[in-house]
Design an enzyme around this catalytic site. Structure first.
Site, short mmCIF file in Angstrom:
data_model
loop_
_atom_site.label_atom_id
_atom_site.label_comp_id
_atom_site.label_asym_id
_atom_site.label_seq_id
_atom_site.Cartn_x
_atom_site.Cartn_y
_atom_site.Cartn_z
CE LYS A 59 32.66 -102.94 28.79
NZ LYS A 59 32.81 -103.08 27.33
N1 GLU Z 1 30.21 -101.79 25.20
C1 GLU Z 1 30.66 -101.68 23.84
C2 GLU Z 1 32.02 -102.32 23.67
O1 GLU Z 1 32.40 -103.19 24.41
C3 GLU Z 1 30.56 -100.27 23.30
C4 GLU Z 1 31.39 -99.24 24.01
C5 GLU Z 1 31.12 -97.80 23.59
O2 GLU Z 1 30.38 -97.59 22.64
O3 GLU Z 1 31.67 -96.91 24.23
O4 GLU Z 1 32.74 -102.04 22.74
#
Ligand code: GLU
Length: 418
Positions: free
Chosen positions: A108
């Site tokens: 993240k």
């Molecule tokens: N931000 C989204 C999540 O929390 C998508 C992450 C992604 O597609 O890599 O799952």
């Protein structure tokens, strides 16, 4: 607790992990390894503002685990972003990708900023500087960002471009959630919402509740909340409340989501739309409804309001919306919880499809994407439900145990380097 990550959201992620690790008797060595992120980078981002002054923002990228494949996870632009929160969100991504069975680890990123206070040009400069600073970590085989709260397709396009400029050729697979014109996928924007709908429908079937008799309240009207509300409404459920940062609208007869989306397009604030009664975000959470869907930030359902929830199903579209203490109360009250790492996995599942399409340079039809998403997320739902029923454990523990087990297996066969 490692001081760098000391933050309530990281405490929540670790406490959930500990609970599942206890239930599955996870070996001490793996437990130690999986609790701490593999890599965490903090960067400062000096940005020239439109008034010619320089302002410095803080940015982060945390790779929690990459044993099963390149790490994967979104980038959040929000004033409350900090290293501990990003680390928690990265850990949840690891379990999420493993539970869905897509060949990614978890990561993240985030920048501490209120993106709506920046001009378009400032946002572009901030995004490009952030992408350049975390560039050493990125790559389609290393770590692949995507959208999250406060970021969108345009931000992903700038990241794709900045990455591609550094290597000298276009690398669409470096980022997901991109515009279609540079290798984005059909169905990616609504994917999290569609997945939320898919698993909620399975839960309703499991509990014997017809969709036409289902009322839904959605907290948050960003990308996830708005698509969720729209798809739920289109399928025949009655969406009785939605909210954004400023507050919510409530109409027991059902809200006209198409109309809300149309008015919002023309810039009208949610609270000014005369389509229902005004309520606060706190009030929305305790409305009587069949399905409550938190689709905003973490730690919304806590020891303070958990006993007041009046839903039958809680579908966690947000990451980490429920604290550990609240979880226990919801279980006592017989609320059927579809945990975040399962409920909101539609986003990363379609991100996986986008990455595969980019690498193969071969693009799929929207109907193929929806069908494949449905198959993967419903299978994860039913595996989790069967496991929870068999072991008499909560859905969250079952989902975490399945995800953690996949990651633990990968670590065990790969061994410990050196
Ligand atoms: N931000 C989204 C999540 O929390 C998508 C992450 C992604 O597609 O890599 O799952």
């Amino acid at each position: 607790m490692i001081p760098e990550f000391d933050h309530p959201t990281f405490h929540l992620a670790v406490a959930q992990f500990d609970q599942a690790a206890d239930a599955m008797n996870l070996h001490h060595d793996l437990r130690e390894r999986l609790k701490i992120p593999q890599r965490a980078l903090t960067v400062s981002l000096p940005i020239r503002m439109d008034d010619d002054t320089v302002k410095v923002f803080m940015g982060y990228r945390v790779q929690h685990d990459s044993a099963r494949g390149p790490s994967k996870g979104g980038i959040r632009y929000h004033p409350n972003v900090n290293l501990g929160e990003v680390a928690a969100l990265a850990m949840w991504m690891t379990w999420k990708t493993a539970l869905a069975g897509v060949p990614f680890g978890g990561a993240k990123g985030g920048v501490t900023v209120a993106p709506n206070t920046l001009s378009h040009k400032e946002l572009e400069r901030l995004t490009r500087r952030y992408a350049a600073e975390i560039f050493p970590l990125l790559g389609p085989d290393k770590d692949i960002p995507a959208t999250d709260i406060g970021t969108n397709q345009q931000v992903m396009a700038w990241i794709m471009d900045t990455y591609s400029q550094q290597v000298g050729y276009a690398v669409p697979g470096a980022v997901t959630g991109k515009p279609l014109s540079i290798g984005g996928s059909l169905g990616r924007e609504e994917a999290t919402g569609r997945g939320v709908f898919d698993v909620t429908l399975e839960a309703l079937r499991h509990l014997g509740i017809p969709l036409e008799k289902t009322t839904v309240a959605v907290q948050g009207f960003g990308n996830v909340g708005s698509h969720t509300a729209r798809i739920m409404g289109e399928a025949g459920a009655r969406v009785i409340a939605v909210s954004d940062l400023s507050g919510g609208l409530h109409n027991p007869q059902g809200l006209n989501i198409q109309e809300i989306l149309r008015l919002r397009q023309s810039g009208e604030p949610l609270l000014d739309m005369k389509l229902g009664d005004q309520i606060t975000n706190e009030e929305l959470l305790t409305l009587e409804c069949t399905v409550l869907i938190p689709a905003a930030v973490s730690e919304q359902i806590t020891i303070k309001n958990a006993a007041d929830l009046r839903c039958r199903i809680l579908t966690e579209a947000a990451n980490g919306p429920t604290t550990l203490e609240a979880d226990a109360i919801l279980a006592d009250h017989g609320i059927f919880t579809i945990p975040d790492i399962l409920a909101n996995s539609g986003g990363v599942i379609v991100s996986y499809f986008e990455w595969v399409q980019d690498i193969q340079r071969f693009f799929w039809k929207e109907s193929d994407i929806q069908q494949r998403l449905h198959k993967i997320i419903c299978s994860a739902f039913h595996r989790t439900l069967a496991f929870a029923t068999e072991k008499k454990i909560p859905m969250r523990t079952a989902a975490l145990m399945s995800g953690i087990d996949q990651v633990a297996q990968a670590h065990t066969v790969r061994g410990l380097y050196p």
